[in-house]
Design a protein around this motif. Structure first.
Motif, PDB file in Angstrom:
ATOM      1  N   GLU A 130       0.766  -1.114  -0.209  1.00 25.50           N
ATOM      2  CA  GLU A 130       0.054   0.025   0.061  1.00 25.50           C
ATOM      3  C   GLU A 130       0.873   1.402  -0.072  1.00 25.50           C
ATOM      4  OE1 GLU A 130      -3.297   2.142  -0.357  1.00 25.50           O
ATOM      5  OE2 GLU A 130      -3.398  -0.006  -0.156  1.00 25.50           O
ATOM      6  N   MET A 135      -0.386  -2.557  -4.734  1.00 23.31           N
ATOM      7  CA  MET A 135      -1.421  -3.269  -4.429  1.00 23.31           C
ATOM      8  C   MET A 135      -1.963  -3.789  -5.912  1.00 23.31           C
ATOM      9  SD  MET A 135      -1.972  -3.774  -1.281  1.00 23.31           S
ATOM     10  CE  MET A 135      -3.578  -4.033  -1.093  1.00 23.31           C
ATOM     11  N   ASP A 136      -2.011  -3.191  -6.810  1.00 20.17           N
ATOM     12  CA  ASP A 136      -2.472  -3.853  -8.009  1.00 20.17           C
ATOM     13  C   ASP A 136      -1.550  -4.611  -8.881  1.00 20.17           C
ATOM     14  OD1 ASP A 136      -4.994  -2.516  -7.739  1.00 20.17           O
ATOM     15  OD2 ASP A 136      -4.394  -0.621  -8.799  1.00 20.17           O
ATOM     16  N   TYR A 137      -0.059  -4.387  -8.451  1.00 14.76           N
ATOM     17  CA  TYR A 137       0.910  -5.146  -8.958  1.00 14.76           C
ATOM     18  C   TYR A 137       1.481  -6.578  -8.330  1.00 14.76           C
ATOM     19  CZ  TYR A 137       1.014  -0.966 -11.796  1.00 14.76           C
ATOM     20  OH  TYR A 137       0.574  -0.067 -12.846  1.00 14.76           O
ATOM     21  N   ARG A 138       0.878  -6.972  -7.236  1.00 14.61           N
ATOM     22  CA  ARG A 138       1.290  -8.050  -6.368  1.00 14.61           C
ATOM     23  C   ARG A 138       1.512  -9.339  -7.005  1.00 14.61           C
ATOM     24  NH1 ARG A 138      -2.258  -7.632  -1.321  1.00 14.61           N
ATOM     25  NH2 ARG A 138      -0.726  -9.203  -0.650  1.00 14.61           N
ATOM     26  N   SER A 139       0.689  -9.468  -8.000  1.00 11.00           N
ATOM     27  CA  SER A 139       0.615 -10.906  -8.753  1.00 11.00           C
ATOM     28  C   SER A 139       1.711 -10.806  -9.851  1.00 11.00           C
ATOM     29  CB  SER A 139      -0.777 -11.455  -8.981  1.00 11.00           C
ATOM     30  OG  SER A 139      -1.489 -11.493  -7.732  1.00 11.00           O
ATOM     31  N   ARG A 140       1.894  -9.514 -10.297  1.00  3.72           N
ATOM     32  CA  ARG A 140       2.708  -9.490 -11.375  1.00  3.72           C
ATOM     33  C   ARG A 140       4.172 -10.047 -11.149  1.00  3.72           C
ATOM     34  NH1 ARG A 140       1.400  -4.753 -14.587  1.00  3.72           N
ATOM     35  NH2 ARG A 140       3.320  -5.000 -15.583  1.00  3.72           N
ATOM     36  N   TYR A 149       8.664   0.767 -11.236  1.00  5.03           N
ATOM     37  CA  TYR A 149       8.021  -0.170 -10.306  1.00  5.03           C
ATOM     38  C   TYR A 149       8.973  -1.455  -9.644  1.00  5.03           C
ATOM     39  CZ  TYR A 149       3.399   1.669 -10.815  1.00  5.03           C
ATOM     40  OH  TYR A 149       2.270   2.830 -10.631  1.00  5.03           O
TER      41      TYR A 149
END
Length: 332
Positions: A130, A135-140, A149
């Motif tokens: 956070e 948060m929107d990249y945690r699975s990348r 990034y």
């Protein structure tokens, strides 16, 4: 984690005393002393090879000093390096990332290395994601991320255990202008609740973020303090920019400027608008609180009309260049 609050209530978060480091016969750092208070952001400046990275590696417990002491919350770094590592988040210049892992997997690995319990791990990872906008990249997978990034991922690793101190070595190197602004904003926000040492070559970064400045050159401290304090200690003076209207020629005004005192770098020329532009450097012994009034009186006394008068203080860039202009060598 032990608080050691009785040791650190009045003491600086970081204190370095007469620190020196030798690599064989090479003196990388020589008799360096400084301190950083709680929630201060110290800009660590110096040319390549000045000794910045060596000092930061000593503070993080990766290297030990040859002589002198470095204290974190009153704890000597060479006596209890594991305790020191609990209190510090470190972002090296070249971020060590496992690019075949996702961001989540990498932070889980870092949690293991930090001995963060399984009960605390999910919250710790979420908080760092956070804070770093991930948060929107945690699975990348990290290999698919831009350099900006990836840098955020390295910073998330550094703050994962919520350390009170961050040591960041060139955190914006290689980023594009938008990424630099984003990382800079993130560091500034973290500086509201943590003590930060920030090594950088971007002088605007220091002016935008840092509350203190330390300039190191050839392994020694060249200057330290607030930028305005360093500028005052240099006795450098100010640069003045005037736009003048009058019947005198540029050569005539150049001669009349001699009555203002010991000026240097005097440049007087006629502008395309027909006015006279005068730029000069006024050393400290020629300046005082009424310097602007004296220049105005000088213009009136010579039948000139001042259309503009600007006074420029020494900038961080001016200070850095003056203190490191003769730097040589490639130690780091």
């Amino acid at each position: 984690m032990e608080s050691n609050s009785n040791m650190s209530i009045l003491a600086p978060k970081i204190e370095v005393k007469n620190l020196s480091k030798l690599y064989g016969n090479v003196q990388a750092v020589s008799d360096v002393s400084f301190s950083v208070d709680d929630k201060a952001v110290l800009g660590f400046l110096g040319p390549n090879g000045a000794g910045k990275t060596t000092i930061m590696k000593i503070l993080t417990g990766f290297h030990f000093p040859s002589s002198g002491t470095a204290l974190i919350d009153g704890i000597p770094v060479d006596e209890n390096p594991l305790e020191i590592k609990k209190r510090i988040g470190y972002l090296p210049e070249n971020v060590p990332l496992y690019t075949d892992l996702t961001v989540d997997e990498y932070l889980n690995f870092a949690s293991d290395a930090r001995f963060i319990s399984k009960e605390e791990r999910a919250a710790a990872i979420n908080n760092s994601l956070e804070a770093c906008g991930l948060m929107d990249y945690r699975s990348r997978k990290i290999e698919t991320l831009s350099k900006g990034y990836r840098q955020r991922t390295g910073l998330a690793q550094a703050i994962l255990h919520d350390p009170p101190i961050l040591i960041l070595d060139e955190p914006t190197t290689g980023l594009d202008p938008n990424q630099i602004i984003e990382i800079r904003s993130l560091i500034k926000e973290l500086g509201k609740r943590k003590t930060i040492i920030l090594s950088t070559h971007i002088l605007q970064e220091v002016e935008a973020i840092c509350t203190q400045v330390l300039i190191i050159n050839d392994g020694r401290i060249a200057a330290q303090g607030k930028p305005e304090e360093i500028a005052g200690s240099l006795k450098g003076g100010d640069t003045w920019e005037l736009v003048i209207k009058g019947d005198s020629s540029a050569d005539s005004i150049r001669g009349k400027l001699q009555s203002l005192g010991n000026l240097s770098n005097v440049l007087v020329e006629t502008t395309s608008s027909g006015f006279i532009s005068a730029n000069f450097f006024s050393p400290s012994e020629a300046q005082d609180a009424n310097a602007g009034e004296r220049i105005f009186d000088w213009a009136v006394g010579n039948g000139l009309k001042l259309l503009e008068m600007n006074r420029k203080k020494l900038s961080i860039e001016d200070i850095f260049v003056r203190l490191t202009a003769d730097s040589q060598g490639d130690k780091k």
